[in-house]
Write a protein that holds these residues in place. Structure first.
Motif, PDB file in Angstrom:
ATOM      1  N   GLY A  31       0.830  -1.197   0.000  1.00  8.98           N
ATOM      2  CA  GLY A  31       0.000   0.000   0.000  1.00  8.98           C
ATOM      3  C   GLY A  31       0.866   1.249   0.000  1.00  8.98           C
ATOM      4  N   PHE A  32       0.357   2.332  -0.605  1.00 13.09           N
ATOM      5  CA  PHE A  32       1.084   3.611  -0.605  1.00 13.09           C
ATOM      6  C   PHE A  32       0.063   4.711  -0.366  1.00 13.09           C
ATOM      7  N   ASP A  33       0.265   5.506   0.674  1.00 18.33           N
ATOM      8  CA  ASP A  33      -0.752   6.525   0.988  1.00 18.33           C
ATOM      9  C   ASP A  33      -0.109   7.639   1.807  1.00 18.33           C
ATOM     10  N   ILE A  34      -0.665   8.828   1.671  1.00 18.49           N
ATOM     11  CA  ILE A  34      -0.178   9.972   2.450  1.00 18.49           C
ATOM     12  C   ILE A  34      -0.800   9.974   3.852  1.00 18.49           C
ATOM     13  N   GLY A  79      -5.752  10.033  -4.481  1.00 13.39           N
ATOM     14  CA  GLY A  79      -6.172  11.273  -5.111  1.00 13.39           C
ATOM     15  C   GLY A  79      -7.156  12.034  -4.262  1.00 13.39           C
ATOM     16  N   ILE A  80      -7.403  13.247  -4.699  1.00 16.29           N
ATOM     17  CA  ILE A  80      -8.467  14.067  -4.118  1.00 16.29           C
ATOM     18  C   ILE A  80      -9.760  13.502  -4.674  1.00 16.29           C
ATOM     19  N   SER A  81     -10.709  13.205  -3.790  1.00 19.17           N
ATOM     20  CA  SER A  81     -11.762  12.285  -4.220  1.00 19.17           C
ATOM     21  C   SER A  81     -13.168  12.858  -4.312  1.00 19.17           C
TER      22      SER A  81
HETATM   23  N1  LIG Z   1     -15.912   7.055  -3.829  1.00 16.60           N
HETATM   24  C1  LIG Z   1     -16.433   7.259  -5.047  1.00 16.60           C
HETATM   25  O1  LIG Z   1     -17.648   7.441  -5.232  1.00 16.60           O
HETATM   26  C2  LIG Z   1     -15.553   7.254  -6.276  1.00 16.60           C
HETATM   27  C3  LIG Z   1     -16.148   7.207  -7.522  1.00 16.60           C
HETATM   28  C4  LIG Z   1     -15.342   7.256  -8.630  1.00 16.60           C
HETATM   29  C5  LIG Z   1     -13.970   7.309  -8.492  1.00 16.60           C
HETATM   30  N2  LIG Z   1     -13.414   7.340  -7.263  1.00 16.60           N
HETATM   31  C6  LIG Z   1     -11.950   7.439  -7.162  1.00 16.60           C
HETATM   32  O2  LIG Z   1     -11.443   6.327  -6.450  1.00 16.60           O
HETATM   33  C7  LIG Z   1     -10.286   6.724  -5.709  1.00 16.60           C
HETATM   34  C8  LIG Z   1     -10.465   6.346  -4.245  1.00 16.60           C
HETATM   35  O3  LIG Z   1     -11.670   6.927  -3.760  1.00 16.60           O
HETATM   36  P1  LIG Z   1     -12.060   6.883  -2.222  1.00 16.60           P
HETATM   37  O4  LIG Z   1     -13.533   7.059  -2.163  1.00 16.60           O
HETATM   38  O5  LIG Z   1     -11.428   5.729  -1.558  1.00 16.60           O
HETATM   39  O6  LIG Z   1     -11.386   8.255  -1.746  1.00 16.60           O
HETATM   40  P2  LIG Z   1     -10.693   8.604  -0.328  1.00 16.60           P
HETATM   41  O7  LIG Z   1     -10.577  10.080  -0.272  1.00 16.60           O
HETATM   42  O8  LIG Z   1     -11.407   7.919   0.753  1.00 16.60           O
HETATM   43  O9  LIG Z   1      -9.258   7.955  -0.488  1.00 16.60           O
HETATM   44  C9  LIG Z   1      -8.242   8.533  -1.270  1.00 16.60           C
HETATM   45  C10 LIG Z   1      -6.915   8.157  -0.640  1.00 16.60           C
HETATM   46  O10 LIG Z   1      -5.877   8.770  -1.409  1.00 16.60           O
HETATM   47  C11 LIG Z   1      -4.912   9.271  -0.494  1.00 16.60           C
HETATM   48  N3  LIG Z   1      -4.197  10.400  -1.117  1.00 16.60           N
HETATM   49  C12 LIG Z   1      -4.725  11.605  -1.463  1.00 16.60           C
HETATM   50  N4  LIG Z   1      -3.733  12.409  -1.923  1.00 16.60           N
HETATM   51  C13 LIG Z   1      -2.578  11.686  -1.868  1.00 16.60           C
HETATM   52  C14 LIG Z   1      -1.228  11.976  -2.182  1.00 16.60           C
HETATM   53  N5  LIG Z   1      -0.847  13.194  -2.622  1.00 16.60           N
HETATM   54  N6  LIG Z   1      -0.302  11.012  -2.014  1.00 16.60           N
HETATM   55  C15 LIG Z   1      -0.644   9.779  -1.547  1.00 16.60           C
HETATM   56  N7  LIG Z   1      -1.926   9.458  -1.203  1.00 16.60           N
HETATM   57  C16 LIG Z   1      -2.873  10.399  -1.371  1.00 16.60           C
HETATM   58  C17 LIG Z   1      -5.712   9.722   0.723  1.00 16.60           C
HETATM   59  O11 LIG Z   1      -4.921   9.792   1.895  1.00 16.60           O
HETATM   60  C18 LIG Z   1      -6.779   8.643   0.798  1.00 16.60           C
HETATM   61  O12 LIG Z   1      -6.414   7.598   1.655  1.00 16.60           O
HETATM   62  C19 LIG Z   1     -10.134   8.237  -5.911  1.00 16.60           C
HETATM   63  O13 LIG Z   1      -9.190   8.451  -6.932  1.00 16.60           O
HETATM   64  C20 LIG Z   1     -11.510   8.650  -6.370  1.00 16.60           C
HETATM   65  O14 LIG Z   1     -11.461   9.807  -7.175  1.00 16.60           O
HETATM   66  C21 LIG Z   1     -14.178   7.297  -6.151  1.00 16.60           C
END
Ligand SMILES: NC(=O)c1ccc[n+]([C@@H]2O[C@H](COP(=O)([O-])OP(=O)(O)OC[C@H]3O[C@@H](n4cnc5c(N)ncnc54)[C@H](O)[C@@H]3O)[C@@H](O)[C@H]2O)c1
Length: 354
Positions: A31-34, A79-81
């Protein structure tokens, strides 16, 4: 097989890790996460990161290629989600979601990774409640978040090759239980409101369309995309992920919640302005390419798992829309405390001073 899952410490990540662990028991999962939402645990069991073999903490904007040694496949969730964060941090959203994603894909290709799965979004179609959008429909991203996904898809496509398969999964809006639950998603919001206050207030007139998908079914789609052959969709594939039956109107979602949770009052704002985010999506291509990985969880099951999970953690917070269950609120609070800087970098790391 070694699989790297970026953004694994968010909402979808824990389900993806569970799915891949079940499908590939002998694989090494990294896993890789901020760690923005590291503290936002909603499970009563183990820390979800205990299920990966290696956990890296870092910023995808400064990704070190060395992490890719021996990695066969990447699931890129980091990513920013959502739109509210994207509106507030527009440049940062484009930097993380677009620029850093393309850089990661370039490093992955150069490092011998063979499969790259990108978590894209159906929101890149923009308003689309006239006819269901297919993968060949024009894109009309209306927000910084949706734009970042469209830009990333465009720049990923030319990187695909015979040895580097790229799949952009255009996900419907997620719903369902996770060890890191978010409540800034429509169905999750409705169930939380029903559990906490027995009342759901729909901000629109209830008619906007929203395609939804359970997080477990998202994880199954990712599993398919990771190992799909290029015969199924080519070197580069962008595909809508969801199912036609899950194109719901917002009021149907609220009514579904009221059917499962007795005594819930649903209020609709009849005077609301038209919702620009209304859209319907066609999932025919995904049905054709991935018949064995179609969504299986029903709306009722999704509502029940959310209700049961919230009750298990004794959730009662009627003010949850200004709580740490909302992604934007967490980031705002971390900034206010001086822990994150204006670029959403951890203030106490070396990179934040450069
Ligand atoms: N939840 C939804 O409805 C949905 C729908 C379509 C697409 N997505 C995509 O799926 C992905 C995951 O969604 P989620 O709901 O789990 O979002 P989330 O915000 O819960 O998780 C995103 C994760 O990315 C990490 N992150 C953010 N910026 C970072 C950086 N600069 N470096 C390393 N890590 C970083 C965050 O710490 C977080 O753990 C996202 O890219 C989102 O855009 C989500």
């Amino acid at each position: 097989m070694k699989i790297l899952i970026t953004g694994n410490m968010g909402y979808i990540g824990p389900l993806v890790v569970n799915q891949l662990r079940a499908s590939y028991p002998d694989a090494t999962l990294a896993g890789f996460d901020i760690g923005y939402f590291g503290n936002c645990i909603t499970s009563t069991g183990v820390l979800p990161e205990c299920r990966v073999d290696v956990q890296y903490f870092g910023d995808i904007r400064r990704f070190q290629a060395g992490i890719l040694a021996g990695v066969d496949a990447i699931v890129h969730l980091a990513g920013i989600s959502n739109d509210p964060i994207g509106n507030r941090f527009e440049e940062v959203t484009l930097d993380i979601n677009h620029r850093a994603s393309i850089e990661l894909a370039r490093k992955a290709k150069a490092g011998g990774v063979t499969s790259f799965v990108f978590a894209s979004s159906c929101s890149l179609y923009g308003a689309a409640d006239d006819a269901a959008r297919t993968e060949t429909s024009p894109l009309n991203p209306l927000t910084a978040y949706a734009r970042s996904k469209a830009m990333t898809e465009k720049d990923l496509e030319p990187l695909a090759s015979d040895h580097f398969t790229i799949t952009s999964l255009r996900f419907s809006t997620a719903c369902g239980w996770s060890d890191r639950l978010r409540l800034d998603l429509v169905l999750n919001d409705f169930v939380a409101a029903a559990v906490a206050s027995k009342q759901i207030t729909i901000l629109s007139d209830g008619t906007p369309w929203r395609p939804l998908i359970n997080v477990k079914d998202m994880a199954r789609a990712i599993d398919w995309a990771l190992v799909r052959q290029q015969g199924q969709g080519g070197q580069y594939l962008a595909v809508n992920v969801g199912s036609d039956e899950w194109n719901y109107q917002v009021k149907e979602l609220a009514e579904g919640v009221a059917r499962v949770i007795p005594g819930v009052d649903v209020r609709i704002n009849k005077d609301a302005q038209p919702d620009k985010r209304s859209y319907r999506v066609d999932f025919g291509l995904f049905r054709k390419l991935a018949p064995g990985h179609q969504p299986t969880v029903s709306l009722t099951e999704s509502i029940e798992e959310l209700k049961n999970g919230l009750e298990a953690i004794r959730f009662q917070d009627q003010e949850f829309r200004v709580s740490r269950h909302m992604r934007l609120m967490v980031l705002t609070e971390l900034q206010e405390k001086g822990l994150l800087n204006e670029k959403l970098q951890w203030a106490q790391t070396r990179s934040s001073n450069e």
